[in-house]
Design an enzyme around this catalytic site. Structure first.
Site, PDB file in Angstrom:
ATOM      1  N   CYS A  53       0.837  -1.192   0.000  1.00  0.00           N
ATOM      2  CA  CYS A  53       0.000   0.000   0.000  1.00  0.00           C
ATOM      3  C   CYS A  53       0.874   1.244   0.000  1.00  0.00           C
ATOM      4  O   CYS A  53       1.637   1.468   0.946  1.00  0.00           O
ATOM      5  CB  CYS A  53      -0.898   0.024   1.222  1.00  0.00           C
ATOM      6  SG  CYS A  53      -2.000   1.439   1.248  1.00  0.00           S
ATOM      7  N   PRO A  54       0.823   2.049  -1.050  1.00  0.00           N
ATOM      8  CA  PRO A  54       1.652   3.265  -1.048  1.00  0.00           C
ATOM      9  C   PRO A  54       1.150   4.332  -0.074  1.00  0.00           C
ATOM     10  O   PRO A  54       1.937   5.199   0.310  1.00  0.00           O
ATOM     11  CB  PRO A  54       1.540   3.773  -2.484  1.00  0.00           C
ATOM     12  CG  PRO A  54       0.269   3.223  -2.987  1.00  0.00           C
ATOM     13  CD  PRO A  54       0.056   1.921  -2.294  1.00  0.00           C
TER      14      PRO A  54
END
EC number: 2.3.1.225
Length: 715
Positions: free
Chosen positions: A134-135
């Site tokens: 997940c950025p």
């Protein structure tokens, strides 16, 4: 983010997470600052409390999902994957609940990934139950932080809905003040919340479905269980409870610890090591020991620094006590090398300078591996000078050398007595007849009666290369006579015959067993084998020709008798190893010229392949009494009979060469006369034999030959 420690800093990785944090914290702050005060008055004071609790929950889950370890597997060390790397198959299959699940080999982490594990390309780590990277939280979502990520989505969705709903309520209550600051800020926060609500709500709904079905984002996207059964699901309720209520998974990575620096005070310092207490552990070819040496620390440091450049230690020396033959050969080689390097060394090989030091005991005579079998040098100086003393002190005399008198020292010339009728060079036997099992194996196959064998060509090469003897001159190794020698059946030796190469004990035992009567057989005439003069010097050739002239002038002997075994075998018997009794004084021997010390009348060995082979007499065969005088015979041969019709020149030609194979046989420790121990031959002559004539009796004639040679002939 915990995985980023120790790696190169990348600002782009923190842009999404920073934007998410700013929007979250900024929008919520504006909501609490401009909207919540009016709502607490208009609606209820619980509205700000509710939003505050939800915001804190969102912030806590966001922090946990960002900074918590997702379940990273540590990479294999170099020593762990030596056997598996580059040889491991790409997949391995395991069975889970009856379903085959593949485990893939990770080339980066160097191990097989467990089920539901995947390697994150962003974090560059294998994560247990990998969901996705997940950025917005700048971290992988795995088994250990998936719960907080899922709760973050749920709480964030609720928070967005709360901010948007309570902001809309505030605007509805203040429709007349739309141009006011509070109403304008509330409308801006509602726009931000409305924009984030759609993706966050959609992502939250997607993960709710995954949790209920017991899948991960990676499994769902890749379609691993699209057409089959998921072996990891436990039902909807169990799956939800497992995600929300299960205990946290263990951590596989240790927490980094900072190195602590401890200051050591003087009481805790190590004591100085004195020079006399240094213990050095050495390793010498597998043997470890501890030595205490008085070395200073400086010298040890220099030694340690130079150890990498030093040459390796030499190999250990062989254990000579375990290998008797090896010790004997090494001693011979060392002595011969030292003798060759001497100032007064003759150009010819010096093997005649060695003789075995035999003990008079029967044990040393029968056992060639005893310590008395070592070859000694210089013992010849202790030899008795008279025949009587030599009979009391049995020993062997070395073979005569072909060296000129100028190359020999006076002591050496006196210590080696010459025998005119000694046959064969035993330089090889002096060097190799003692001490090795290989030579004992040859002794079992060599015939003690002196018959030749077909396998002496290799030993003849040794004689040619190792020593210069009379046999090597007469019959070189490249002569065709070597090729034509054929072994035949061993003839029975006559009565009273003793092999000159057997020990005294074996000779006495064999003498008692041999009592066959002699059967006279007819003589066979044959042309003598021509003498090879190619390898002889001018003086030796002149001596040989002179002796042949003398032999032609002598009349042939009347009827000789052959020994019974030779009539059929076609093999001539050796007339002994040439230890004829000495009749001249030792002073005469020491004054003889080198030419006299060379055995004369030893023609080349005849070929044995003809059907009418040469048949000579044995040493023990009887001869008639007094015959016509003839030259070339010593007094030891005058008492024996000769076959009738055979000339003396033929008889001289009948004397075979001593083959190198015969040289290997054991020699007796007694001085011999005609191949027999002197005590036995003189005490009990065989039937048909006459006792040896004494030079002082009548009937003995002395004839002077070439070079001052004196022949004693029975008349």
């Amino acid at each position: 983010m915990p995985a980023e420690s120790g790696k190169r800093f990348k600002p782009s990785k923190y842009v999404p997470v920073s934007a998410a944090a700013i929007f979250l914290v900024g929008a919520t702050t504006l909501f609490f600052a401009f909207t919540c005060p009016g709502l607490s008055l208009c609606v209820s004071p619980a509205v700000p409390i509710y939003n505050a609790i939800v915001f804190l929950f969102v912030l806590a889950n966001f922090s946990m999902a960002t900074f918590m370890d997702p379940g990273i597997f540590p990479r294999a060390e170099e020593d762990e994957d030596k056997e598996d790397d580059f040889r491991a198959p790409l997949y391995k299959t395991v069975e889970i609940k009856g379903i085959q699940v593949r485990m893939k080999w990770c080339a980066t982490c160097r191990f097989y990934r467990p089920p539901r594990c995947s390697h994150c390309s962003v974090c560059d780590n294998c994560v247990e139950e990998f969901d996705h990277h997940c950025p917005w939280v700048n971290n992988c979502i795995g088994r250990r932080n998936y719960r907080y990520f899922f709760l973050f989505l749920l709480s964030l969705t609720a928070h967005i809905m709360g901010v948007f709903g309570f902001g809309l309520l505030y605007v509805l209550y203040h429709m007349e003040e739309l141009s006011g600051v509070r109403t304008a800020v509330t409308m801006a926060v509602m726009c931000v919340a409305g924009l984030f609500f759609i993706p966050v709500a959609g992502l939250t709904g997607f993960h709710v479905v995954l949790v209920a079905r017991g899948r991960t984002t990676n499994e769902q996207v890749t379609g691993k269980f699209r057409g089959g059964v998921n072996p990891f699901t436990n039902g909807c309720c169990n799956n939800v409870s497992r995600v929300l209520c299960s205990s946290p998974a263990p951590r596989y990575l240790g927490r980094p610890k900072k190195e602590k620096t401890i200051v050591i005070r003087p009481p805790f310092l190590r004591p100085e090591v004195s020079d006399g207490q240094i213990t050095v552990k050495i390793m010498d070819n597998g043997i470890q020991g501890e030595l205490r040496r008085s070395k200073s620390k400086g010298s040890l440091e220099v030694t340690e620094s130079q150890s990498a450049d030093a040459e390796p230690p030499p190999p250990p020396k062989p254990d000579l006590s375990r290998y008797t033959g090896l010790r004997t050969h090494l001693t011979l080689a060392a002595n011969e090398d030292s003798s060759l390097l001497g100032k007064d060394s003759p150009p010819t090989p010096t093997m005649y300078k060695y003789r075995p030091g035999y003990s008079s005991s029967s044990t040393s005579a029968a056992m060639p591996h005893s310590s008395s079998a070592k070859l000694s040098r210089g013992d010849s100086l202790k030899e008795p000078t008279s025949i009587a003393e030599s009979s009391r002190h049995p020993s062997y005399r070395s073979e005569p050398s072909l060296e000129p008198e100028s190359f020999r020292s006076p002591t050496f010339g006196k210590s080696f007595h010459f025998d005119p009728l000694s046959s064969g060079s035993r330089s090889s036997s002096l060097k190799s007849a003692q001490g090795t099992g290989f030579e004992l194996g040859q002794l079992q196959s060599i015939r003690s009666e002196g018959t030749t064998s077909t396998s002496y060509k290799s030993l003849a090469n040794q004689t040619r290369n190792g020593s210069l003897s009379y046999d090597s001159l007469l019959t070189p190794s490249d002569s065709p006579d070597f090729e034509s020698v054929q072994a035949g059946p061993e003839p029975d030796p006559p009565l009273g015959y003793t092999s000159p190469f057997l020990s005294a004990r074996l000779a006495q035992q064999r003498e008692a067993e041999r009592h066959p009567r002699l059967v006279p057989t007819g003589p066979t005439h044959r042309e003598p084998s021509p003498v090879r003069y190619d390898n002889l010097s001018r003086h030796i050739v002149a001596s040989l020709q002179e002796r042949e002239k003398l032999l032609r002038q002598s009349p042939p002997l009347p009827g000789r008798e052959e020994e019974p075994g030779l009539g059929d075998s076609g093999i001539q018997s050796t007339p002994g190893s040439g230890h004829a009794p000495r009749t001249s004084s030792s002073s005469d021997d020491s004054k003889r010229s080198p030419l006299v010390k060379t055995p004369l009348g030893r023609p080349a060995a005849p070929r044995f392949g003809k059907p009418d082979g040469l048949r000579g007499r044995g040493l023990g065969s009887p001869e008639p009494g007094p015959t016509a005088p003839y030259l070339g015979r010593s007094m030891s041969y005058s008492s024996q009979k000769a076959p009738a019709g055979v000339s003396e020149a033929e008889e001289v030609a009948l004397q075979p060469l001593l083959t190198p194979k015969d040289e290997v046989q054991l020699k007796t420790a007694y001085s011999k006369s005609n191949g027999q121990p002197k005590s036995i031959g003189s005490a009990s002559p065989g039937p048909g034999q006459q006792p040896l004539s004494s030079p002082t009796r009548g009937g003995v004639k002395k004839v002077s030959g070439v070079g001052g040679t004196t022949y004693e002939i029975s008349v």
